[in-house]
Scaffold this motif. Structure first.
Motif, PDB file in Angstrom:
ATOM      1  N   ILE A   1     -12.809 -15.579   4.765  1.00 32.56           N
ATOM      2  CA  ILE A   1     -13.469 -16.783   4.976  1.00 32.56           C
ATOM      3  C   ILE A   1     -13.775 -17.128   6.349  1.00 32.56           C
ATOM      4  O   ILE A   1     -14.135 -18.141   6.848  1.00 32.56           O
ATOM      5  CB  ILE A   1     -13.077 -17.931   4.053  1.00 32.56           C
ATOM      6  N   SER A   2     -13.178 -16.440   7.246  1.00 35.43           N
ATOM      7  CA  SER A   2     -13.532 -16.406   8.684  1.00 35.43           C
ATOM      8  C   SER A   2     -13.554 -15.084   9.491  1.00 35.43           C
ATOM      9  O   SER A   2     -13.203 -14.054   8.949  1.00 35.43           O
ATOM     10  CB  SER A   2     -12.065 -17.111   9.482  1.00 35.43           C
ATOM     11  N   ASP A   3     -14.072 -14.971  10.575  1.00 34.25           N
ATOM     12  CA  ASP A   3     -14.624 -13.705  11.316  1.00 34.25           C
ATOM     13  C   ASP A   3     -13.480 -13.308  12.564  1.00 34.25           C
ATOM     14  O   ASP A   3     -13.130 -12.030  12.636  1.00 34.25           O
ATOM     15  CB  ASP A   3     -15.780 -13.641  11.817  1.00 34.25           C
ATOM     16  N   GLU A   4     -13.203 -14.559  13.080  1.00 29.80           N
ATOM     17  CA  GLU A   4     -12.459 -14.189  14.736  1.00 29.80           C
ATOM     18  C   GLU A   4     -11.117 -13.705  14.365  1.00 29.80           C
ATOM     19  O   GLU A   4     -10.296 -14.471  13.906  1.00 29.80           O
ATOM     20  CB  GLU A   4     -12.479 -15.503  15.293  1.00 29.80           C
ATOM     21  N   ILE A   5     -10.701 -12.739  15.028  1.00 30.39           N
ATOM     22  CA  ILE A   5      -9.504 -12.179  15.038  1.00 30.39           C
ATOM     23  C   ILE A   5      -8.516 -12.624  16.071  1.00 30.39           C
ATOM     24  O   ILE A   5      -9.114 -12.583  17.134  1.00 30.39           O
ATOM     25  CB  ILE A   5      -9.406 -10.569  15.259  1.00 30.39           C
TER      26      ILE A   5
ATOM     27  N   ALA B   1       1.040 -13.948  -0.578  1.00 30.03           N
ATOM     28  CA  ALA B   1       1.474 -13.101   0.407  1.00 30.03           C
ATOM     29  C   ALA B   1       0.324 -12.286   0.883  1.00 30.03           C
ATOM     30  O   ALA B   1       0.366 -12.272   2.328  1.00 30.03           O
ATOM     31  CB  ALA B   1       2.416 -12.078  -0.351  1.00 30.03           C
ATOM     32  N   VAL B   2      -0.665 -12.121   0.487  1.00 32.45           N
ATOM     33  CA  VAL B   2      -2.011 -11.549   1.066  1.00 32.45           C
ATOM     34  C   VAL B   2      -2.310 -12.358   2.149  1.00 32.45           C
ATOM     35  O   VAL B   2      -2.648 -11.871   3.275  1.00 32.45           O
ATOM     36  CB  VAL B   2      -2.941 -11.110  -0.047  1.00 32.45           C
ATOM     37  N   ARG B   3      -2.672 -13.623   1.580  1.00 27.67           N
ATOM     38  CA  ARG B   3      -3.193 -14.796   2.729  1.00 27.67           C
ATOM     39  C   ARG B   3      -2.254 -14.933   3.700  1.00 27.67           C
ATOM     40  O   ARG B   3      -2.740 -14.945   5.074  1.00 27.67           O
ATOM     41  CB  ARG B   3      -3.712 -15.937   1.669  1.00 27.67           C
ATOM     42  N   ARG B   4      -0.958 -14.997   3.382  1.00 24.23           N
ATOM     43  CA  ARG B   4      -0.147 -15.346   4.732  1.00 24.23           C
ATOM     44  C   ARG B   4      -0.132 -14.171   5.914  1.00 24.23           C
ATOM     45  O   ARG B   4      -0.275 -14.397   6.783  1.00 24.23           O
ATOM     46  CB  ARG B   4       1.321 -15.700   4.067  1.00 24.23           C
ATOM     47  N   GLU B   5      -0.043 -12.897   4.996  1.00 23.92           N
ATOM     48  CA  GLU B   5       0.158 -11.620   6.157  1.00 23.92           C
ATOM     49  C   GLU B   5      -1.030 -11.642   6.897  1.00 23.92           C
ATOM     50  O   GLU B   5      -1.040 -11.335   8.042  1.00 23.92           O
ATOM     51  CB  GLU B   5       0.539 -10.639   5.276  1.00 23.92           C
ATOM     52  N   VAL B   6      -2.188 -11.539   6.174  1.00 29.85           N
ATOM     53  CA  VAL B   6      -3.543 -11.374   6.885  1.00 29.85           C
ATOM     54  C   VAL B   6      -3.680 -12.331   7.982  1.00 29.85           C
ATOM     55  O   VAL B   6      -4.183 -12.137   9.009  1.00 29.85           O
ATOM     56  CB  VAL B   6      -4.869 -11.427   6.199  1.00 29.85           C
ATOM     57  N   PHE B   7      -3.204 -13.647   7.951  1.00 25.35           N
ATOM     58  CA  PHE B   7      -3.326 -14.806   8.756  1.00 25.35           C
ATOM     59  C   PHE B   7      -2.411 -14.702   9.916  1.00 25.35           C
ATOM     60  O   PHE B   7      -2.506 -14.834  11.089  1.00 25.35           O
ATOM     61  CB  PHE B   7      -3.456 -16.193   8.099  1.00 25.35           C
ATOM     62  N   GLU B   8      -1.145 -14.239   9.292  1.00 22.41           N
ATOM     63  CA  GLU B   8      -0.083 -14.184  10.417  1.00 22.41           C
ATOM     64  C   GLU B   8      -0.463 -13.076  11.514  1.00 22.41           C
ATOM     65  O   GLU B   8      -0.193 -12.935  12.506  1.00 22.41           O
ATOM     66  CB  GLU B   8       1.250 -13.774   9.868  1.00 22.41           C
ATOM     67  N   GLU B   9      -0.902 -11.854  10.726  1.00 21.23           N
ATOM     68  CA  GLU B   9      -1.162 -10.766  11.840  1.00 21.23           C
ATOM     69  C   GLU B   9      -2.385 -10.523  12.564  1.00 21.23           C
ATOM     70  O   GLU B   9      -2.797 -10.172  13.697  1.00 21.23           O
ATOM     71  CB  GLU B   9      -0.986  -9.629  10.844  1.00 21.23           C
ATOM     72  N   ALA B  10      -3.725 -11.170  11.979  1.00 20.11           N
ATOM     73  CA  ALA B  10      -4.884 -11.107  12.362  1.00 20.11           C
ATOM     74  C   ALA B  10      -5.752 -12.595  12.689  1.00 20.11           C
ATOM     75  O   ALA B  10      -6.568 -12.502  13.028  1.00 20.11           O
ATOM     76  CB  ALA B  10      -5.664 -10.172  11.781  1.00 20.11           C
ATOM     77  N   GLY B  11      -4.916 -13.601  12.255  1.00 18.64           N
ATOM     78  CA  GLY B  11      -5.462 -14.908  12.247  1.00 18.64           C
ATOM     79  C   GLY B  11      -6.760 -15.048  11.336  1.00 18.64           C
ATOM     80  O   GLY B  11      -7.664 -16.002  11.641  1.00 18.64           O
ATOM     81  N   ILE B  12      -6.902 -14.305  10.337  1.00 20.82           N
ATOM     82  CA  ILE B  12      -8.243 -14.358   9.365  1.00 20.82           C
ATOM     83  C   ILE B  12      -7.722 -15.076   8.259  1.00 20.82           C
ATOM     84  O   ILE B  12      -6.755 -14.907   7.723  1.00 20.82           O
ATOM     85  CB  ILE B  12      -8.406 -12.822   9.084  1.00 20.82           C
ATOM     86  N   ARG B  13      -8.483 -16.153   7.835  1.00 26.73           N
ATOM     87  CA  ARG B  13      -8.205 -16.739   6.693  1.00 26.73           C
ATOM     88  C   ARG B  13      -8.999 -16.001   5.440  1.00 26.73           C
ATOM     89  O   ARG B  13     -10.057 -15.494   5.431  1.00 26.73           O
ATOM     90  CB  ARG B  13      -9.106 -18.066   6.660  1.00 26.73           C
ATOM     91  N   VAL B  14      -8.032 -16.140   4.262  1.00 27.43           N
ATOM     92  CA  VAL B  14      -8.724 -15.189   3.152  1.00 27.43           C
ATOM     93  C   VAL B  14      -8.879 -16.134   2.019  1.00 27.43           C
ATOM     94  O   VAL B  14      -7.915 -17.121   1.689  1.00 27.43           O
ATOM     95  CB  VAL B  14      -7.809 -14.220   2.712  1.00 27.43           C
TER      96      VAL B  14
END
Length: 321
Positions: A266-270, A227-240
């Motif tokens: 593991i990525s920077d660009e938002i 859930a952490v990885r999915r939510e962060v990528f969905e909201e900000a495009g950041i891979r965790v």
């Protein structure tokens, strides 16, 4: 006790005495003999003192309680004394600031009848850090369970009206025999770092300068880490990458359990999803120290008592245990 258990609404160790919930005659007798009742008005607990720093209790004979006796929630035993909660939202104050009631944080207070002048209904989020750990747990429990009753008066199986049971910890349907229990929604809230910076975001409609850690609901069939990885990528495009659990917090607004997690980006660009959040930014440790001092021009400090503030403070102090 771990540092993680000192989060607001946690660590009190309240004896919920679940074995007493089905003993309706015993609970009724306790009420008859003066067991304390916490009144909740539209989600606001009754508090006392000039600083609104403690819960205020009444007995079952208070003017707003008698017609609610069959709707009281048994909160548990506090130092050997039973505690109850009553929803008195039916009461209408003579004067009421309806505009304030609709704000993100309602600053208005309401003074009910037959209590001292310094007893008022107050927004829990505004006074939560002033309460003792025990009072905070009792208030959060009362608010969450009574809020669930308010929105779950009918059976999800057949649609018939349900009745309160088990000291307020269950609703029964006499039509189909269904049993329903207070729900708690699992939510992940994550401290996502990349080197010396942390990821912050804001939702549409939040007050100016308000940013917080990203958060989202855990979906069915999903682990906390996923859930952490999915939510962060969905909201900000950041891979965790790596994700660790840090702390949890009951959050009765209306009925969530916040799982505080730490994740390494593991990525920077938002790349934000504007349907999810309004903005997301990386904030350095140095800037976050300014935020906590409330000297940052663009970001206000996280609200004390919220798990976001707790996690950020621990990150700054290098105490992520």
């Amino acid at each position: 006790m771990k540092i993680a258990e000192t989060v607001t609404f946690g660590g009190s160790g309240l004896d919920r005495a679940a074995e007493l919930r089905g003993k309706s005659d015993l609970l009724a007798d306790k009420l008859t003999h003066g067991a304390p009742v916490l009144m909740i008005w539209r989600g606001k607990p009754l508090v006392a003192g000039a600083d609104r720093d403690r819960l205020a209790w009444v007995d079952a004979k208070h003017a707003l309680v008698p017609d609610r006796l069959d709707q009281l929630v048994f909160l548990g035993m506090d130092d050997g004394q039973p505690r109850f909660a009553a929803d008195v939202s039916h009461w209408e104050p003579v004067e009421m600031d309806r505009e304030s009631l609709g704000l993100f944080l309602d600053p208005s207070e309401q003074h009910p009848p037959d209590v001292p002048a310094n007893h008022v209904f107050a927004e829990l989020r505004l006074i939560m850090t002033r309460l003792s750990a025990r009072d905070a747990e009792l208030a959060a429990t009362a608010k969450a369970v009574l809020g669930w009753h308010h929105t779950h008066g009918f059976c999800a199986r057949c649609g018939a009206e349900t009745q309160m049971a088990q000291g307020g910890w269950q609703r029964d349907c006499v039509t189909c025999g269904g049993h329903h229990f207070p729900r708690t929604d699992p939510v992940v809230i994550m401290l996502i770092t990349r080197g010396n910076k942390v990821l912050m975001g804001r939702s549409p409609g939040w007050p100016d300068r308000m940013y917080s850690l990203l958060a989202g609901f855990v979906e069915p069939g999903e682990t906390i880490e996923a859930a952490v990885r999915r939510e962060v990528f969905e909201e900000a495009g950041i891979r965790v990458g790596r994700v660790d659990y840090l702390a949890s917090q009951p959050w009765a607004f209306p009925s969530s359990l916040m799982f505080g997690c730490y994740g390494e980006a593991i990525s920077d660009e938002i790349t934000i999803d504007p349907t999810e959040i309004e903005d997301a930014i990386w904030v350095t440790r140095e800037d976050m120290m300014q935020v906590f001092a409330d000297t940052h021009p663009d970001i206000a400090p996280a609200r004390k008592g919220a798990i976001a503030h707790f996690l950020l403070h621990r990150w700054l102090a290098d105490q992520l245990d």
